[in-house]
Every structure is written in C-alpha cells, then in structure tokens.
Scaffold this active site. Structure first.
Site, PDB file in Angstrom:
ATOM      1  N   ASP A 194      58.111  73.560 -34.918  1.00 13.38           N
ATOM      2  CA  ASP A 194      58.131  72.168 -34.445  1.00 13.38           C
ATOM      3  C   ASP A 194      58.036  71.152 -35.578  1.00 13.38           C
ATOM      4  O   ASP A 194      57.581  71.452 -36.684  1.00 13.38           O
ATOM      5  CB  ASP A 194      56.996  71.927 -33.436  1.00 13.38           C
ATOM      6  CG  ASP A 194      55.618  72.264 -33.990  1.00 13.38           C
ATOM      7  OD1 ASP A 194      55.502  73.212 -34.795  1.00 13.38           O
ATOM      8  OD2 ASP A 194      54.640  71.585 -33.625  1.00 13.38           O
TER       9      ASP A 194
ATOM     10  N   HIS B 182      52.870  65.744 -43.560  1.00 13.36           N
ATOM     11  CA  HIS B 182      52.658  64.672 -42.568  1.00 13.36           C
ATOM     12  C   HIS B 182      52.873  63.283 -43.160  1.00 13.36           C
ATOM     13  O   HIS B 182      52.347  62.305 -42.641  1.00 13.36           O
ATOM     14  CB  HIS B 182      51.265  64.754 -41.910  1.00 13.36           C
ATOM     15  CG  HIS B 182      51.062  65.976 -41.064  1.00 13.36           C
ATOM     16  ND1 HIS B 182      50.310  65.989 -39.905  1.00 13.36           N
ATOM     17  CD2 HIS B 182      51.517  67.249 -41.200  1.00 13.36           C
ATOM     18  CE1 HIS B 182      50.312  67.197 -39.376  1.00 13.36           C
ATOM     19  NE2 HIS B 182      51.038  67.995 -40.150  1.00 13.36           N
TER      20      HIS B 182
ATOM     21  N   ARG C 285      43.257  83.121 -49.774  1.00 15.32           N
ATOM     22  CA  ARG C 285      41.800  83.058 -49.659  1.00 15.32           C
ATOM     23  C   ARG C 285      41.355  84.037 -48.584  1.00 15.32           C
ATOM     24  O   ARG C 285      41.846  84.016 -47.465  1.00 15.32           O
ATOM     25  CB  ARG C 285      41.320  81.668 -49.280  1.00 15.32           C
ATOM     26  CG  ARG C 285      39.809  81.650 -49.200  1.00 15.32           C
ATOM     27  CD  ARG C 285      39.191  80.314 -48.940  1.00 15.32           C
ATOM     28  NE  ARG C 285      37.745  80.470 -49.099  1.00 15.32           N
ATOM     29  CZ  ARG C 285      37.072  80.168 -50.201  1.00 15.32           C
ATOM     30  NH1 ARG C 285      37.683  79.625 -51.221  1.00 15.32           N
ATOM     31  NH2 ARG C 285      35.780  80.380 -50.286  1.00 15.32           N
TER      32      ARG C 285
ATOM     33  N   GLU D   4      53.111  74.114 -33.185  1.00 18.91           N
ATOM     34  CA  GLU D   4      51.871  74.267 -33.957  1.00 18.91           C
ATOM     35  C   GLU D   4      51.087  72.966 -33.985  1.00 18.91           C
ATOM     36  O   GLU D   4      49.866  72.968 -34.076  1.00 18.91           O
ATOM     37  CB  GLU D   4      52.191  74.703 -35.401  1.00 18.91           C
ATOM     38  CG  GLU D   4      50.965  75.122 -36.201  1.00 18.91           C
ATOM     39  CD  GLU D   4      50.074  73.974 -36.643  1.00 18.91           C
ATOM     40  OE1 GLU D   4      48.838  74.126 -36.588  1.00 18.91           O
ATOM     41  OE2 GLU D   4      50.611  72.923 -37.041  1.00 18.91           O
ATOM     42  N   GLU D   5      51.808  71.842 -33.898  1.00 17.37           N
ATOM     43  CA  GLU D   5      51.190  70.536 -34.170  1.00 17.37           C
ATOM     44  C   GLU D   5      50.470  69.923 -32.978  1.00 17.37           C
ATOM     45  O   GLU D   5      49.867  68.872 -33.113  1.00 17.37           O
ATOM     46  CB  GLU D   5      52.255  69.541 -34.655  1.00 17.37           C
ATOM     47  CG  GLU D   5      52.956  69.927 -35.958  1.00 17.37           C
ATOM     48  CD  GLU D   5      52.095  69.712 -37.190  1.00 17.37           C
ATOM     49  OE1 GLU D   5      50.937  69.276 -37.050  1.00 17.37           O
ATOM     50  OE2 GLU D   5      52.591  69.993 -38.293  1.00 17.37           O
TER      51      GLU D   5
HETATM   52 ZN   LIG Z   1      51.181  69.952 -39.777  1.00 20.70          ZN
HETATM   53 ZN   LIG Z   2      52.075  72.968 -40.516  1.00 18.32          ZN
END
Ligand SMILES: [Zn+2]
Ligand SMILES: [Zn+2]
Length: 393
Positions: free
Chosen positions: A80, A365, A179, A138-139
C-alpha cells in the site's frame, strides 16, 4: 548457489526497477490495492507461479523446491501507499494525485517479485518451500497483516520462519541492518473526552474546569512511564492533540485529547493501558468531572527471533561482506509485520536506500522520499539468499 543468485539478480535488475517504477507510478491506498494485486498476480503468472487471492487485495503463492514439505520459509512484502502528494520531479512520479509510495512498499513488492523470479529459476536447487506473502494495508489499522493471518495466510503451508524487509533512507545503499529481539514498538491510540462544566472565566467556583483536570491528567500519566514501567523495556506516552475551545475569559465544557502509547512488551502494554484508563478516569472524578477514555489498539511490538536473526545476519555478511552489515537501534515506530512475529519465528531487517551524493536523503512518509534503485538488485538477491540459506539448514 550464492553466485547463481547474484548473477540472476544482476541479470534481471532492470526488470526489478521497471516493476518498482510501475508500482511507484500507480500507487493505491491501504485496502484498495486492486490494480497492484492484479499487476503482481500477472508478473507471478509470467514467471510460472500461481498466486491465490487473500484478504481482498492480498496474494499468497508458493515456490516448491525439492522435498517441498521439509521446511517452509515465508517472505513478506507490503503493497500500500500513503495519502501524500508526491513532490519528486522524476519520470516515474505518481500518476495518482494525492497518493504516493512514500514508505517504499513499491520497493518491497518489486523486490519480492524479483525474489520470485530468482528462486523459481533455482527451484530444483534448494530444499523446501518458499511462501510469498504480498499483503495489503500496512499503513492503516487494523493492519493488513492481521487480516492476512485471520484469513489463513500462515496456513497451508504453515511457515517455519518468516522474513520481511523495509527500506531505510538513513542507511546508505549497499548496507543492511539487523537487530535481534525487540526492535519496533506496539502503538495504541488514546482518545479522551474530559467533561466539566463551563462558564465565565472570572467565576471558576461556579463550574468544573476541564482544562485544569486535563492538565493534571497529562502530567500524572507520565508517571506511569517513569514509575511503573520496567526500565529495561522502552515505552513512550505522547499527547499530540489537546483541544479546549474556550477563550481568555471562557471555561469550556469539555476538552478533547489524543495521544499514542508505545511499548515493547505485551504484558506491560496491557498493564499500562489499564493504568492509563483508571488514572485518567480517577483524576477527573476526584475533581468533579468525567473522563471518557477510548483506546484504539494498534499493532503489537515487533520481535526478531534472536537465533534466526543471528543466522540471517551471518548469511547477509556472507552475501554482502562484513563491512556492509550493520546493527540497528531499537525504534519506537510501529510496523504490522509485528503480527507475524507473534506467530512465527521472524526476522525483519532494513535495506539501505540512501545516496547522499545524489541527494536521496528524505525520510519515509515525506513528499520527497525516494530511493537509490540499485537497492532493488540487493533487496531481491539478498532476500533470495537468506531464504535458501535458512531452507538449507
Ligand atoms: Zn510507513
Ligand atoms: Zn512501511
């Protein structure tokens, strides 16, 4: 095997870039990835892979090697884009005004298509099955990953391990970051309405001042972070919106507050949310008002299974060289890949996409986010190598 993967990644790099540019030019918002789904399905079929639709706009598919049931490694890409007007002046600029791939999910999708091409070519040379997971949204809450899981993305076959990658505009292209253990945070949204009784600012004794109540609540709640939290687990409480629409001489009837609570431990998260609610309600009540608390639960915290992550880091060093593999810091942003990490041993790592010399430095973003596209050959090649390394154990 490593050399074959590198050769295939290099030979098809132009195609990976073309796929990324097509996706970048045609971004779609969360839960609306219809054309993206269609595009990905067509590319997979061209390769020889048959995908299945899931979660409305998602896809899953498998590439079976020898002994397909011996082990399954799932690879995830999100598809997305964001409601941002692209400010880049590039040939592949978004054609969907107001929507932009500003988080690199076009890169993740194009990379996974690249992996599909590479590993389908090599399917007679590895053991087990590679499961491809192309997810929507995902957002946006509740997160495409949670819908994918609810609809069975982790069944038939169930992956033994799962990998995901994300672009990193703060890491130079050519480098990869890992990580182990807790890596990203859970994120819950807090909405309070603090109700009192408004009136003339000169006569507070006749009303109940919701501004003062809210002030006490905001100050007091920070003490949950400093006094109740185990210092070994990072946690954040931020209030970014406080609306008290009175005036110099007007006490309003109510105050509206919005905030975010982030944590890296599910037990503490549940405990803290309970304390936040109880304390906000209790303070308001003790001062004669009411605090209505609404909590919108978000993604869980993201945990990278330590042994898998160590192996993946080792495999990345083998593929890229020691000097190109770095350690990441904990980061209290949220990512819905976290849902998978609570079901399957997982590793979520970062793909460097920064190129300072070419001015590619904008954060995700932002309207000027872009990547150094040589990251695509690396992203596809490395993910292929990590998958077969894990399958060959
Ligand atoms: Zn994002
Ligand atoms: Zn992302």
């Amino acid at each position: 095997m490593k050399e074959k993967i590198k050769q295939l990644a290099h030979a098809h790099a132009g195609e990976f870039v073309a796929n990324r540019r097509h996706l970048h030019q045609n971004p779609e918002l969360s839960y609306q990835e219809y054309n993206t789904q269609k595009y990905v399905a067509e590319r997979l079929k061209e390769i020889g892979i048959t995908p299945t639709s899931i979660a409305n706009t998602g896809l899953v598919a498998t590439i079976e090697g020898r002994n397909p049931s011996s082990k399954v490694v799932a690879l995830r890409a999100d598809m997305d884009a964001l409601p941002i007007v692209e400010a880049n002046d590039v040939s592949y600029k978004s054609r969907n005004q107001g929507v932009m791939h500003a988080c690199g999910h076009d890169v993740h999708t194009a990379s996974l298509l690249g992996v599909s091409k590479i590993l389908y070519n090599l399917r007679n040379e590895f053991e087990g099955t590679v499961k491809l997971v192309f997810q929507p949204a995902e957002e946006k809450a509740p997160g495409g990953a949670s819908v994918m899981i609810a609809e069975g993305a982790l069944l038939n076959p169930t992956p033994n391990k799962m990998l995901g990658q994300h672009v990193a505009p703060n890491i130079p292209v050519g480098k990869i970051g890992f990580r182990e253990g807790m890596y990203m945070a859970s994120a819950d949204e807090l909405y309070f309405t603090v109700k009192g009784k408004g009136g003339h600012g000169a006569m507070p004794e006749l009303g109940i001042d919701p501004v003062l109540i809210t002030s006490h609540i905001i100050v007091a709640l920070q003490q949950i972070i400093s006094r109740n939290r185990n210092p070994r687990y990072p946690s954040v409480l931020t209030f970014g919106k406080v609306i008290a629409n009175g005036a110099t001489n007007v006490i309003p009837n109510e105050v509206y507050v919005e905030g975010t609570f982030r944590a890296m431990d599910e037990e503490w998260r549940a405990d803290a949310l309970g304390r936040i609610k109880k304390m906000a309600e209790g303070i308001a009540e003790s001062m004669g008002g009411v605090c209505e608390v609404f909590i919108q639960k978000g993604y869980p915290f993201l945990k990278n299974e330590p042994e898998l992550t160590r192996r993946m880091k080792g495999a990345a060093i083998d593929f890229m060289g020691q000097e190109n593999v770095i350690d990441l810091d904990i980061w209290l942003a949220a990512e819905d890949f976290a849902y998978y990490t609570h079901h399957v041993d997982s590793c979520f790592y970062r793909l460097g996409t920064r190129n300072e010399a070419r001015g590619i430095i904008s954060g995700v973003h932002t309207p000027t986010f872009d990547i150094d596209e040589s990251a695509l050959e690396i992203g596809a090649g490395l993910m292929s190598w990590l998958a077969v390394s894990e399958l060959s154990l």
